[in-house]
Design a protein around this motif. Structure first.
Motif, mmCIF file in Angstrom:
data_model
loop_
_atom_site.group_PDB
_atom_site.id
_atom_site.type_symbol
_atom_site.label_atom_id
_atom_site.label_comp_id
_atom_site.label_asym_id
_atom_site.label_seq_id
_atom_site.Cartn_x
_atom_site.Cartn_y
_atom_site.Cartn_z
ATOM 1 N N THR A 87 0.832 -1.204 0.000
ATOM 2 C CA THR A 87 0.000 0.000 0.000
ATOM 3 C C THR A 87 0.870 1.258 0.000
ATOM 4 O O THR A 87 0.582 2.223 -0.714
ATOM 5 N N GLN A 112 -8.027 0.582 -0.524
ATOM 6 C CA GLN A 112 -8.099 -0.702 0.185
ATOM 7 C C GLN A 112 -9.387 -0.778 1.007
ATOM 8 O O GLN A 112 -10.049 -1.797 1.026
ATOM 9 N N ASP A 170 -6.026 -1.314 -4.961
ATOM 10 C CA ASP A 170 -5.483 -1.819 -3.701
ATOM 11 C C ASP A 170 -6.495 -2.772 -3.068
ATOM 12 O O ASP A 170 -7.492 -2.358 -2.509
ATOM 13 N N GLU A 171 -6.216 -4.062 -3.182
ATOM 14 C CA GLU A 171 -7.056 -5.136 -2.649
ATOM 15 C C GLU A 171 -8.517 -5.033 -3.097
ATOM 16 O O GLU A 171 -9.424 -4.906 -2.280
HETATM 17 MG MG LIG Z 1 -2.040 -2.796 2.213
#
Ligand SMILES: [Mg+2]
Ligand SMILES: Nc1ncnc2c1ncn2[C@@H]1O[C@H](COP(=O)(O)OP(=O)(O)O)[C@@H](O)[C@H]1O
Length: 249
Positions: A42, A84, A172-173
């Protein structure tokens, strides 16, 4: 357009979160970024997204140095991202949020959305057709975000980023918190987004089956650095990756 990140380093106090990290992303390529929690994934994305200020290194996108540019400046260069953790923006509807993404980028009206400005079809109709339908959000276009499932909110965040017509998309994810089936669907959506919009993608993700099925190439990070890079098949069979990341003894 291609992205070339070289020797990126960032420290928080005594912690070196990212250390001499390099990454290349080709045009229309989907690169997976995997690694254990705390590996620096991240933080790395935040550096090339204009959020964190890295202490050293370079990131060249389309021939231009982008380290140090703000998220707004990056958006103008075609770089967008998702987050995320997705937040619920009170009682905004799905269309409201996606329109925000389009507005953030309204000056660069050159792409597929722009061609509908001034035509008979309304802007909202076009957003529904071009973005919400492919992401299975057309039926909830006028629903408040709070009424949506977590999986649907992740799709809204992706639609918001895509409304800026990016040529580079950081995810991000995107699958975190989704059910198994939702995760597989999201992976398929990401590939279709790449095919349809022709953008490059960096995808941070933990769910290995989705990463394997979605990415063209995978980079493995540990302790802030790249420890391996290869095709999904190569990553799955590499001994060191299996030891560090996949938990083999
Ligand atoms: Mg992360
Ligand atoms: N703002 C911050 N301040 C201090 N330490 C941070 C900050 N952001 C991240 N870190 C540290 O940097 C390391 C990498 O974190 P992160 O990039 O979130 O990893 P990942 O996304 O791979 O799980 C961790 O040790 C984390 O605690």
């Amino acid at each position: 357009m291609t992205l070339a990140v070289r020797d990126l380093t960032i420290r928080f106090g005594g912690v070196t979160a990212v250390a001499n990290m390099s990454l290349d992303v080709g045009a229309r390529e989907i690169v997976g970024l995997i690694g254990p929690n705390g590996a620096g994934k991240t933080t790395f994305i935040n550096c090339i997204a204009g959020v964190n200020r890295s202490v050293a290194g370079s990131a060249v996108w389309g021939g231009r140095e982008i380290l140090g540019l703000s998220p707004a400046a990056l958006l103008r260069l075609g770089v967008a991202r998702t987050f995320q953790s997705v937040v619920s923006l009170h009682d905004l509807t799905v269309l409201d949020v996606v329109k925000l993404g389009a507005a953030a980028h309204a000056r660069r009206r050159s792409g597929f959305i722009a061609q509908f400005f001034g035509s008979e079809r309304t802007f909202e109709d076009e957003l529904c057709e071009s973005l919400l339908k492919p992401l299975n959000l057309a039926d909830v276009a006028r629903s408040p975000i709070q009424t949506l499932s977590y999986g649907q909110r992740k799709s809204v965040d992706l639609a918001r980023a895509l409304a800026a017509e990016p040529q580079m998309l950081y995810l991000d994810e995107p699958v975190a918190g989704l059910t198994y089936q939702e995760g597989l669907n999201m992976g398929a959506v990401i590939r279709s987004v790449r095919d349809r919009f022709g953008c490059s993608v960096i995808m941070v993700e933990h769910k290995m089956d989705v990463v394997m099925a979605t990415c063209d190439r995978i980079t493995v990070m540990a302790h802030g650095s790249r420890i391996f890079e290869g095709t999904p098949a190569e990553v799955q069979t590499d001994q060191e990756v299996r030891r560090v990341y996949l938990g083999d003894a």
